[in-house]
Every structure is written in C-alpha cells, then in structure tokens.
Design an enzyme around this catalytic site. Sequence first.
Site, PDB file in Angstrom:
ATOM      1  N   ASP A  31       1.277  -1.177   0.427  1.00  0.00           N
ATOM      2  CA  ASP A  31      -0.159  -0.208   0.129  1.00  0.00           C
ATOM      3  C   ASP A  31       0.949   1.276  -0.021  1.00  0.00           C
ATOM      4  O   ASP A  31       1.940   1.465   0.372  1.00  0.00           O
ATOM      5  CB  ASP A  31      -0.727   0.198   0.535  1.00  0.00           C
ATOM      6  N   GLY A  36      -4.863   4.495   1.856  1.00  0.00           N
ATOM      7  CA  GLY A  36      -5.040   3.486   3.221  1.00  0.00           C
ATOM      8  C   GLY A  36      -4.356   4.596   3.933  1.00  0.00           C
ATOM      9  O   GLY A  36      -4.073   5.678   3.740  1.00  0.00           O
ATOM     10  N   THR A  95      -2.819   3.923 -11.748  1.00  0.00           N
ATOM     11  CA  THR A  95      -3.290   3.421 -10.709  1.00  0.00           C
ATOM     12  C   THR A  95      -4.037   2.223 -10.765  1.00  0.00           C
ATOM     13  O   THR A  95      -3.763   1.202 -10.670  1.00  0.00           O
ATOM     14  CB  THR A  95      -3.347   4.290  -8.736  1.00  0.00           C
ATOM     15  N   TYR A 151     -12.838   6.914 -14.007  1.00  0.00           N
ATOM     16  CA  TYR A 151     -13.066   6.105 -12.194  1.00  0.00           C
ATOM     17  C   TYR A 151     -13.573   4.257 -12.937  1.00  0.00           C
ATOM     18  O   TYR A 151     -13.023   3.393 -13.289  1.00  0.00           O
ATOM     19  CB  TYR A 151     -13.444   6.296 -11.318  1.00  0.00           C
TER      20      TYR A 151
END
Length: 341
Positions: A31, A36, A95, A151
């Site tokens: 991560d 996170g 990402t 997204y």
Amino acid sequence: MHVLITGGAGFIGSHLVDLHLKNGDKVHVIDNLSTGARRNLAAHDRNKNLRASFEDIETWNGLREAVAWADRIYHMAAVVGVQRVLDDPIGVLGTNVSGTERLLQAVHRGGWNPSCIIASSSEVYGLNPADQFDEATDLTFKSNSRLRWTYAVTKLLDEFYAMAYHRGYGQNICAVRLFNTIGPRQVGTYGMVVPRFVQQAVSGEPITVYGDGSQSRSFCDVRDTARALDALASTERSFGQIVNVGNDREITIGELAELVKHSAGSKSTIEHVSYEAAYGQEYDDIPRRRPVLDRLRDLTGFEPEWSLEQTIDNLVSLKRNTTRTIDEFVNLQHDPTASHV
C-alpha cells in the site's frame, strides 16, 4: 496459505487482512498510503504473520517477488471516492490501470498461478436506467461524458485485463463488481456517503443529501464483502467470471439520511445540496444501483450477515466512542490538576 493484498491498508483491504490473519494465514500488504492508513493495520502490529510494504504498485521493484510468494492475491489498490476521482483523473488512470497491468504481468512471468481477485466496481454499469443490474446488463456511458466517468472506465479496463489474462494465460482470476461497501474504517473524506452522514449526525451538524435524495443504492457491510471475496477466491468455478458482490437490499439516499439520524438519536436537520455545489462542477448521478446476486450465490452460497441497520448502529457507536476518547484527551491536556506523564 500465503495471501498478498494490494491496497491492504485501505478500507476493504484491511478487513481482508483481519479475516486471513484470524484464519492463521501469512499476509503481505502492499500500500502506498495515498488513501490507506497504517492505523488500519495497528491491531496486528505484533502479529508475525503480517508483513507490510508501503510502496507504490506502479513502481515497486519487489512486486514480482511478492507475487511469486503468494497462493492468493487480492488486488484492491485503487484511487477511490468521487471527489478524488474528480480532482485527480491522471492519478486514477495510472493507479487503476497501470497498477493492474503490472500486477498481472508479474503473475504471468512468475511461473506460478495463484488465485486472484481483481476489484472492479458497480460504477461500470454507468447510466443504464435498469432497476437492477446483473453481470450481463449493458454498460451505458454518455458520448460526451466528462471526467466523472474516469473511475468507471478504468475499472472496466481492469476487467478486460483480467479476462484477457485468464483466457490468454489460464490465470486463476475472478473480477468482482463491488456495490457500495460500507463499514468501520471507511472515511468520508473523498465523498463516501455513509461515514459523512454518521459524522454529521453524531456531531449534530446538518446531514447533507446531494440532489433530491431519490437516488437509491444497495449497501453491503465490509465484513460481508470480505467473506464473499474469500469465498470466490476459494472457488475454481469463479475463475474467468465477473461477479457482482454486495447486498441486494435497496434504499434511497433520503431514507438513508433518516435512518442514520434515527440511529444516532440526532437533532440534525437534513439539508439538500446541489451536485454542482457539492463537487464544484456538473455531475451525472446514477439513479439506482441494485445488484442481482444470483451468480455470487450460485458460486458460493453467500448471504449477507449484517443488516444495514446493524451496520449503521455499529458505525454510530464507533464514532461516538472515538469522539469521546478525543474529547477526554483534550480535556486532560487542559486540566491543570491532571498528571501528564
């Protein structure tokens, strides 16, 4: 079992960590902590079965070795949240797409075929006006769709990657379309509605409903989601499949606001805010998002254990306890008679 979880310090990923450590598995978390948080893993600080690499999956040199170690992989790393997607579309593309491709390439080159769950999203159904969605439902986007759909498109591309690597290389992959997961550790910073409502209700602030509140969603407790993902990863029949994961109970956002207010015993008012005021730009909202779960049930026999009311009550209690702890700490710091060690 060796379990690799990308995005393992995130909301859903950390609950998968909980589940597998409880089962006695060895877990490796990757991560970059962009969304996170280390605190999500704090309960396991002394557990020798947990290893964490706070690295970026797009650039980390240790990815291939980590993949080769794993018997099972959950790929949960992603840029999430409406506000984050609107603010950083380039980061979303990097990402959510490059990270997935790099992971699947590492699996292919590793000469080992772990079971792999690739996280997609109910967002891929787009603006289809259907009242419920199964995995064969058409995916509908406007031809002039703005960055709002970044997204969704990246998650759809992740599905294509997953199915291509399954078909081309025989990889044991299942892509899961997650429907509005909620629960402990989810934050409202990037537009998540339930933690925002809970925070507002507990603090007595106005509960802000975007739009007219008639839009509906189906919310699934994250502890149920983790069980469903574990069940799918354990089922060979799921490989090469795209599977809806969630709870098929439907509720409008207006009704959700009332439910949270009632659970908290709050005197908060419920106020409506336009999407443009909320996000600083025009926004296409999805009127309904209810999953058909026949495929999930057929593959795993899964049924949710948490009702929406139980989850909301749990979140209200957790928020109150957190607020009380912070208030007690602040009062202690300002108490001249207190002993500060």
